[in-house]
Motif scaffolding. Structure first.
Motif, PDB file in Angstrom:
ATOM      1  N   ALA A   1       0.674  -1.226   0.283  1.00 33.97           N
ATOM      2  CA  ALA A   1      -0.113  -0.090   0.086  1.00 33.97           C
ATOM      3  C   ALA A   1       0.893   1.191  -0.045  1.00 33.97           C
ATOM      4  O   ALA A   1       0.841   2.269  -0.717  1.00 33.97           O
ATOM      5  N   ASP A   2       1.960   1.239   0.808  1.00 35.71           N
ATOM      6  CA  ASP A   2       2.629   2.377   0.937  1.00 35.71           C
ATOM      7  C   ASP A   2       3.525   2.677  -0.391  1.00 35.71           C
ATOM      8  O   ASP A   2       3.665   3.781  -0.782  1.00 35.71           O
TER       9      ASP A   2
ATOM     10  N   LEU B   1       2.230   2.213  -3.326  1.00 37.22           N
ATOM     11  CA  LEU B   1       1.415   3.185  -4.125  1.00 37.22           C
ATOM     12  C   LEU B   1       1.322   4.788  -4.001  1.00 37.22           C
ATOM     13  O   LEU B   1       1.063   5.500  -4.839  1.00 37.22           O
ATOM     14  N   HIS B   2       1.493   4.818  -2.526  1.00 38.97           N
ATOM     15  CA  HIS B   2       1.700   6.476  -2.105  1.00 38.97           C
ATOM     16  C   HIS B   2       3.025   6.999  -2.303  1.00 38.97           C
ATOM     17  O   HIS B   2       3.461   7.598  -1.516  1.00 38.97           O
ATOM     18  N   GLY B   3       3.238   7.130  -3.603  1.00 37.97           N
ATOM     19  CA  GLY B   3       4.708   7.970  -3.772  1.00 37.97           C
ATOM     20  C   GLY B   3       5.831   7.076  -4.216  1.00 37.97           C
ATOM     21  O   GLY B   3       6.304   7.486  -5.697  1.00 37.97           O
ATOM     22  N   PRO B   4       6.262   6.106  -3.730  1.00 38.93           N
ATOM     23  CA  PRO B   4       7.604   5.562  -4.355  1.00 38.93           C
ATOM     24  C   PRO B   4       7.444   4.798  -5.660  1.00 38.93           C
ATOM     25  O   PRO B   4       8.433   4.567  -6.413  1.00 38.93           O
ATOM     26  N   LEU B   5       6.168   4.631  -5.804  1.00 39.19           N
ATOM     27  CA  LEU B   5       5.854   3.914  -7.367  1.00 39.19           C
ATOM     28  C   LEU B   5       6.430   4.856  -8.355  1.00 39.19           C
ATOM     29  O   LEU B   5       6.772   4.250  -9.497  1.00 39.19           O
ATOM     30  N   ALA B   6       6.500   6.080  -8.276  1.00 42.44           N
ATOM     31  CA  ALA B   6       7.243   7.121  -9.311  1.00 42.44           C
ATOM     32  C   ALA B   6       8.591   6.794  -9.579  1.00 42.44           C
ATOM     33  O   ALA B   6       8.805   6.723 -11.097  1.00 42.44           O
TER      34      ALA B   6
END
Lengths: 348, 348
Positions: free
Chosen positions: B242-243, B245-250
């Protein structure tokens, strides 16, 4: 220049520049924090849980330090999946559950609040969107009042969350947040003189970085790392200074710059054990912090003195926000709109 | 061949190979866990705090999921600096404080136990060194019984900690840990057929990696990342699904391999939202987990079926421990003795 006609980085720069003004506005609303704190005092918690994702999770981590140090209460960061995917119903009597979210939208956090209420917790939503599912789900709500954030990467909503959580905790311990009154001026002074472009040149070709700090400065390391991941696509790993020594130190060499947060006070002093080990490993060391700490590093950014240590994180993150813009630009990226991610992330 | 005449990697390989036998030995000592659990039952906790560093911190994170899911109690990971550097004395009545450490030696953890006791907590030290300052400081002690670990990177002491914490929690909820009885056989079968050398070739030139998992599998992602950092000096970042997807995915692209832990059960199902986003970002995806999950990845390692989800972490980490050896060797490093770090790390 992007498709929308806005030069790349201008949205994020505008968000960043607004921060001191937003802090002042939040300080002017301290009566709201007194009201919520009074309701907490009517059900004094014995344990504090925090739930959040992404940038907001770093604000929650900051609040965990506030709760442990200023309130002397045990605290924990909730793993939302235990209440969503695993569908547990924990016993939550005497628990204060603080849920922090910019959008107030993520289904897993809404479910966490609902589960907390059913279990007997007092729940407070801290959001930047007053009319949000999370604000409606919790018994109490605090609006951090950062207004619409136009860049995807969170900046002004983060420091507004930090200050809101500080004001809440300080009111819970019977004070009024007066120590924060000077911080907007310090933030303005910092932003007025900050020029991070040279530092972006230094790190232009870095693919990996380590960020580190202890105590109140550890959430800054985490949030700085996330900004660099989101906007510049660097593998930026954050460790508490102590955890860095328990293993990850082996990874360091001259190819991995270390960015350390070493403010005046306890958090900075606790890094004294760590910094020599980083130097011995041959890493390039950049310090954001006190004059004395910066003087011992390869390069650095001196924070304006005068903020109490527990409010230093509002200032510490500012140079990293600016670095994230400059670094993304020099690497040919648009920091306002990182690839793959959106402003509102819904996780289950 | 190293200076001591032992071929590089043999110490770590020997530690790894011992694990199923050590699990059996621990299961044979379950009466000790029943005794400690009975003492806990005499002071039923309302909150559980965990404190640890490094690899042991990942075992503590696993225990946090056990406590939240199997006991339905709120739990938190202590930030030791609040009790050491900041010298706070939190209110700890009705708190069960579990401190996990291989060496039982680190001064910050000893101080945490002392502070917890003064604050009214019931304290249990879970160590691999019975005669250690931590074991003496706590009211109760459990020896994970992994014996002397000869490589610097922790392997057998980690899974012994996992199993010890499982046995403790299962006894606290009035059971006997019977679900674990099959796990040593499963671990033996896994190790007998595991050949991770080809995977080391795949990642030989990778400088950055992302590891991810949710629920009980998230501590595995964290510990796998630490092994790769310690032995192969890779910037291996772990995120809960979940974390991520909140940013590091970029940050993800075709240059950053993603290693996901996707076992059967809730933790694996919770990754269904995450894996397509990783693929869309163009990342190479390796899965350790169920046959079905591996079939959908670029490459993978199938876990033997049959372990209940809450015990799957004992098996999940094994291929990563082996990968850490092979990867270090092919990169010209000695996994038994990483640079810069020592077996016992004392932090203040």
């Amino acid at each position: 220049m992007t498709a929308e006609g806005v030069p790349a980085g201008e949205l994020m720069a505008a968000d960043i520049a607004e921060q001191p003004r937003l802090w002042r506005a939040l300080l002017a609303r301290r009566a709201e924090f007194a009201t919520v704190a009074a309701k907490v005092a009517a059900h004094p918690p014995r344990f504090v849980l925090l739930a959040a994702r992404g940038t907001s999770d770093h604000a929650a981590l900051y609040a965990k330090y506030l709760v442990e140090i200023l309130l002397g209460l045990p605290a924990g960061l909730v793993s939302p999946s235990t209440m969503t995917a695993y569908a547990t119903q924990p016993h939550m009597r005497d628990v204060l559950l603080l849920v922090v979210s910019q959008s107030g939208h993520s289904p897993d956090l809404v479910r966490t609040v609902e589960t907390g209420r059913r279990g007997g917790a007092l729940t407070i939503a801290v959001t930047n969107t007053a009319d949000s599912p999370l604000a409606r789900a919790a018994q109490l709500h605090l609006d951090v009042g950062a207004g619409t954030e136009r860049a995807v990467a969170a900046t002004k909503s983060y420091t507004a969350q930090l200050l809101a959580l500080y004001l809440l905790v300080d009111h819970i311990r019977g004070r009024t947040g007066a120590a924060a009154d000077r911080v907007p001026d310090l933030g303005e002074a910092l932003l007025a003189k900050a020029d991070l472009a040279p530092l972006a040149t230094r790190y232009r070709f870095a693919q990996r970085m380590v960020l580190t700090g202890r105590g109140y400065a550890y959430p800054t390391a985490r949030e700085a790392g996330l900004k660099l991941m989101e906007t510049s696509y660097i593998s930026a790993q954050a460790f508490s200074g102590a955890d860095l020594l328990h293993g990850p130190l082996a990874m360091l060499d001259a190819q991995i710059p270390v960015l350390a947060i070493v403010p005046s006070g306890v958090a900075g002093a606790a890094m004294e054990q760590v910094l020599p080990r980083i130097r011995t490993a041959g890493a390039d060391l950049f310090v954001v912090g006190s004059q004395e700490a910066v003087a011992q590093a390869d390069a650095g950014f001196v924070l304006p003195p005068g903020a109490p240590e527990e409010l230093s994180p509002l200032l510490e993150i500012l140079p990293f926000q600016l670095l994230a813009i400059h670094l993304a630009l020099i690497r040919g990226e648009n920091p306002d709109a990182p690839r793959s991610i959106r402003k509102i992330t819904d996780t289950m």
